[in-house]
Design an enzyme around this catalytic site. Structure first.
Site, PDB file in Angstrom:
ATOM      1  N   GLU A 104     -16.366 -34.225   5.191  1.00  0.00           N
ATOM      2  CA  GLU A 104     -16.284 -35.576   5.750  1.00  0.00           C
ATOM      3  C   GLU A 104     -17.661 -36.211   5.508  1.00  0.00           C
ATOM      4  O   GLU A 104     -18.579 -36.069   6.310  1.00  0.00           O
ATOM      5  CB  GLU A 104     -15.967 -35.546   7.244  1.00  0.00           C
ATOM      6  CG  GLU A 104     -15.765 -36.941   7.806  1.00  0.00           C
ATOM      7  CD  GLU A 104     -16.224 -37.103   9.249  1.00  0.00           C
ATOM      8  OE1 GLU A 104     -15.886 -38.114   9.861  1.00  0.00           O
ATOM      9  OE2 GLU A 104     -16.951 -36.219   9.745  1.00  0.00           O
TER      10      GLU A 104
ATOM     11  N   ASP B 146     -17.230 -31.285   9.357  1.00  0.00           N
ATOM     12  CA  ASP B 146     -17.451 -32.536  10.070  1.00  0.00           C
ATOM     13  C   ASP B 146     -18.886 -33.032   9.895  1.00  0.00           C
ATOM     14  O   ASP B 146     -19.835 -32.251   9.824  1.00  0.00           O
ATOM     15  CB  ASP B 146     -17.157 -32.323  11.558  1.00  0.00           C
ATOM     16  CG  ASP B 146     -17.280 -33.589  12.374  1.00  0.00           C
ATOM     17  OD1 ASP B 146     -16.483 -34.506  12.157  1.00  0.00           O
ATOM     18  OD2 ASP B 146     -18.184 -33.649  13.227  1.00  0.00           O
TER      19      ASP B 146
END
Length: 1019
Positions: free
Chosen positions: A741, A688
């Site tokens: 990401e 993330d």
């Protein structure tokens, strides 16, 4: 057990009996010579307090005693006469007595004084026998060995020696000397006495030793400590002993500065001497050093009570000392503590404030246990402070280097068997702490008695607690550099309490995996060259209320039925706030306890693997929350976060960013990635917020960030961390995939770490990267009214400009269906039919586009509402009793068919990252809202994908095609009636015509359904 050496700062204060004679210096010899010549009274006055150690005094006393015994029979009358004439200090008798005593290198007056002074002690009973009453013992044990010696010495002295004038004068002199402050001359006198020992003294010592051995046997037979071996000493000697004790007590704090004054170190009162219920242990040999006090000294007591002791094992436990083995225990609230070693039972002396101590006449440290009595209960247990460290030098070295790839096996709480004893090893990294204690349910959350030890410069604190096992709650009580305390959860806890509770839980895994077949084949092909369609799930809300094991009975079947190859679990690592969806992690090594135990989570992963479904997990190494019980300023200083406040604070989320440049922090995160893959068989990590890690100026204004060493904005520490993490995971766990990401144009996110790009950096080493640009552009295009889409046609085609710059995943994730962004179907313009048709056309286009696919839960059946973690997907939309149920079920059926055809068609996935796998047919039909392209497999077998994003049917729409395909068969049509469409389909094969079109030698004519995507493959 291997005895531990005592630290210099923790050895108990001794008594006069423990001082080892020192060789006198030249100055001391000169001083001693002068003292021999002074008048007898002056010499006697100075000699009285010259009792540096019990050993010296005993030697002197033995020699004098022997001399007196020789003279007693023949010179008794002369001695009495000398006693009468002594005050004159100049008579012939006194001179004659002095001359005779010079033969033993001591003046007669000085010898007499020595006899008087030393007779007051219980020689060789213990180091401090002269400091209290004659009945006092060292920990109630050493007296057993030495008591007869005192009696014997006393017998040698003439019965009425204390009554002679000479002795009386010496007694008076000794009392006066004790009352005064010690002078430098006293130290010189003490050393002089030690120097004057003669060979005759050695003979006397042996005699005393023989008698002491006999006394030991007698004491052993009675199995009790001789309460007052010195009681046989004449009553006249007691006051002098008390005087010395009083002065010694005043001087306790000066032991280190003036070792010679240790004559009155602190001792346990003789009246409280513990009893020996059995005497099977070996006694101390007579040649051993005279006993010392076993009690914990004041400095160590203060540090242990305050929680700031760095090495409690050097103080507590069992330690060889002069006189035997010292046992020390720190048991707050205990009424008594007894040492049990085989047949030996010895109750330790209560030193107050929870400290207990005793000295046993043993040769070596035995295997022992403690029997601890509390109010209303008695507990028999192992002594936590008798064990060697559970961590070795290699562990500590790797932690310091930041290269311990199995960090979770070294730090945290681990039930184990150590040195044949079951218990739990606690270890935590807290380099700035002044002290660390462990508190939990096993000690009623009072860590006072469970002080951890510091393992050198590693910053690691460790303690093995016997009889503590699984299920117990615990935290670490840390004393910060400023002296304040904080109670912290374990950063490497592998299990936690259910939030909002915050304690760590001791756990170990007994799970037996049954997914060997899956693990063996998952490495057959890399992810970017294999079918890879992902169903993103928030476990806590997918079916609210279900546990891991209950999910294991439903989720694998549902995902398998829809044809997805993988599930991606939003963060399952423990997090305090459910509304963060798991993206603000406090328990990086613990699956959230909301849904069950770690083994329950293993069971879920195992069941997914058995169903042929891979498991990806969202992993959040970019930041962590500021909760006061977690990682923030863990040991009182910035530790896991960067020490520079501008680097530490994350401007968007109010969290703290990790200090990726610190070895131990980087190790914490790299090992964490490996941990999930190895311990839970996770098949991939979606990392993330990578962009926020890569840029120093991420969400920061000028002046809020500091350039790197090259003057750039790149976070070089984060780059190195990501490269190391990827390299380590791929090396250790074959078949896994890491997914970034990353929303910027950073070069080389999925390039190998050893291949440098134009920017000069090696690749970050990820396997795949989320294509955030495609997601944003395509959803923006679909949100426009069809009549306006021709002006935004490039938003659908631009992705092919960079499609092969990285290995991409096309994500329609949770981020796109929350916080006012609306669900996927609600983003589409038009009425309900057009919205559903738009979703179907979009999904068909997405599955055909180069790249892997990811779809968030609820979007597979066109849920109209945004997702909420409070209630999850609207499953009621699929209830047959609901009127619009066919509309939603039709979209879900389409997703199933897309996955089925996708997995069976290598052209749609085999060359996702190779430009040879894609060819445009028409990409510029903006006015028609039409896109058409070919996907090819390595053998050149094509799939034709055509999308019509206009709400009108286009008849006989001509498209150029390869001439070597004799006919095309419709594989998927998102407008089919079973999906809820208008059913404009091509049931028969479509044959090409030899008419060139779109630069191709042949062409076909199709009827394009409205708001639909059609896939055709060779018939």
């Amino acid at each position: 057990m291997t005895p531990r050496p005592e630290s210099s700062g923790s050895r108990p204060k001794g008594t006069a009996g423990e001082k080892i004679p020192e060789q006198p210096t030249a100055a001391q010899q000169k001083s001693a010579a002068k003292k021999t010549a002074v008048p007898k009274q002056a010499a006697a006055k100075k000699a009285a307090p010259a009792k540096a150690t019990a050993k010296k005094a005993a030697a002197a006393k033995t020699t004098v005693g022997k001399t007196v015994a020789k003279k007693a029979a023949t010179k008794k009358a002369a001695a009495e006469k000398t006693a009468v004439e002594q005050p004159a200090a100049g008579t012939a008798t006194a001179k004659k007595a002095a001359a005779k005593k010079t033969a033993v290198k001591k003046s007669a007056a000085k010898k007499a004084t020595t006899v008087k002074a030393t007779a007051a002690k219980t020689t060789a009973v213990k180091a401090a026998a002269s400091t209290s009453t004659a009945a006092q013992t060292v920990a109630g044990k050493a007296a057993v060995a030495k008591s007869p010696a005192a009696k014997n010495t006393a017998k040698k002295a003439p019965a009425k020696k204390a009554g002679t004038a000479k002795s009386a004068a010496a007694t008076t002199t000794a009392a006066e000397a004790v009352a005064k402050k010690a002078t430098p001359a006293e130290a010189t006198a003490k050393k002089a006495v030690a120097k004057k020992a003669t060979p005759a003294e050695a003979t006397a010592k042996k005699a005393v030793a023989k008698k002491a051995a006999t006394a030991k046997k007698t004491a052993s037979a009675t199995s009790t400590v001789a309460e007052s071996p010195a009681k046989s000493t004449t009553a006249g000697k007691a006051p002098a002993g008390k005087a010395v004790a009083k002065k010694g007590a005043v001087k306790q704090d000066a032991v280190k500065q003036a070792p010679a004054r240790k004559a009155a170190a602190r001792k346990a009162p003789a009246g409280q001497a513990p009893a020996l219920e059995a005497a099977s242990a070996q006694v101390v040999p007579p040649e051993m050093e005279v006993a010392v006090s076993p009690a914990v000294d004041a400095a160590d007591r203060e540090r242990l009570l305050g929680g700031t002791h760095h090495d409690p094992h050097s103080v507590l436990g069992a330690h060889p000392v002069p006189g035997g083995i010292a046992f020390r225990a720190f048991r707050p609230y205990a009424l008594s503590v007894t040492v049990v070693a085989g047949e030996l039972w010895a109750e330790l002396h209560d030193d107050g404030e929870g400290f207990f101590s005793g000295l046993l006449p043993l040769r070596e440290v035995p295997a022992y246990r403690l029997v601890v009595e509390y109010e209303g209960t008695v507990l028999e247990t192992e002594d936590a402070y008798r064990f060697l460290p559970t961590l070795g030098d290699l562990d500590l070295h790797l932690i310091g280097e930041g290269r311990h790839e199995e960090l979770w096996t070294a730090l945290g709480a681990h039930p184990m068997t150590h040195e044949g004893v079951t218990g739990t090893r606690f270890a935590v990294w807290a380099p700035n702490a002044r002290g660390v204690r462990v508190a939990g349910t096993f000690n009623f959350w009072d860590g006072t008695g469970h002080v951890m030890r510091s393992l050198g410069s590693s910053g690691v604190w460790e303690l093995f607690l016997p009889d503590v096992g699984e299920g117990e709650l615990y935290k670490f009580e840390i004393t910060r550099p400023d002296g304040s305390k904080t109670l912290r959860a374990d950063p490497l806890a592998r299990r936690t309490e259910v939030p909002p509770a915050t304690s760590s839980v001791i756990t170990s895994s007994a799970y037996e995996w049954d997914d060997a077949e899956w693990l063996a084949r998952r490495a057959e092909a890399p992810a970017h060259e294999a079918p890879f369609s992902v169903y993103e799930v928030h476990l806590a809300s997918w079916r609210p209320g279900l546990t891991y094991r209950q999910l294991a009975e439903q989720l694998p079947g549902y995902v398998k039925n829809l044809g997805f190859t993988h599930v991606e679990l939003m963060p399952v690592a423990e997090h305090p706030f459910g509304g963060s969806w798991g993206y603000q992690v406090t328990g990086f090594y613990a699956p959230t306890a909301r849904l069950g135990t770690p083994d329950d989570f293993r069971y879920l992963v195992d069941k997914l693997h058995q169903a042929g479904i891979g498991v990806l997990m969202d992993w959040v190494p970019a930041h962590f929350p500021r909760d006061a019980w977690a990682l923030a300023e863990f040991d009182g200083r910035p530790l896991y976060e960067h020490e520079d406040p501008l680097r530490a604070a994350h401007p968007d989320w109010g969290t703290l960013e990790f200090d990726f440049g610190r070895n131990e922090v980087r190790n914490f995160l790299v090992a964490n990635a490996v941990y999930w893959c190895e311990e839970f068989h996770i098949d991939g990590l979606r990392v993330d917020a990578v962009a926020s890690m890569l840029y120093l100026d991420y969400s920061r204004e000028p002046g809020q960030w500091t350039p790197n060493e090259h003057g750039g904005r790149e976070n070089l520490d984060a780059v190195a961390f990501l490269q190391e993490m990827n390299a380590t995971v791929y090396r250790r766990v074959p078949g896994v995939v890491t997914i970034a990401e990353e929303s910027t144009a950073w070069d080389g996110v999925t390039r190998a770490t050893h291949h440098k790009g134009p920017s000069g950096f090696g690749g970050l080493g990820f396997g795949l990267k989320w294509n955030m640009g495609w997601m944003h552009d395509s959803l923006q295009y679909m949100s426009h009214e069809p009549v306006h889409r021709k002006y935004h046609h490039g938003e659908m085609t631009f992705s092919m400009v960079y499609a092969y710059s990285e290995n991409y995943v096309l994500p329609i994730s949770h981020d796109e269906v929350v916080h006012g962004k609306r669900s996927l179907v609600s983003k589409m313009p038009g009425d309900w039919w057009q919205q559903r048709a738009g979703v179907r056309a979009y999904l068909g286009y997405m599955w055909a586009h180069p790249g892997k696919q990811l779809l968030f839960m609820g979007q597979e059946f066109a849920q109209g509402a945004e997702w909420s973690e409070a209630h999850g997907p609207d499953w009621w939309l699929l209830d047959p009793g609901y009127g619009a149920e066919p509309d939603h079920r039709g979209v879900r059926d389409l997703v199933r068919d897309l996955n089925t055809v996708y997995r069976a068609t290598p052209a749609l996935w085999r060359l996702d990252t190779d430009p040879a796998g894609f060819e445009w047919i028409v990409g510029d039909a903006a006015d028609d809202n039409v896109l058409a392209f070919l996907r090819l497999d390595p053998e050149g077998v094509p799939v034709l994908a055509v999308s019509n994003f206009a709400p009108v049917t286009r008849q006989d729409y001509r498209l150029g095609v390869p001439e070597d395909v004799p006919a095309w068969h419709e594989a998927v049509n998102t407008d089919a009636a079973r999906y809820g469409g208008s059913d404009v389909t091509h049931p028969d094969p479509v044959k090409p015509e030899p008419q060139p079109w779109h630069g191709r030698p042949a062409s076909i004519r199709l009827t394009l359904p409205p708001l639909a995507t059609v896939w055709l493959r060779p018939a």
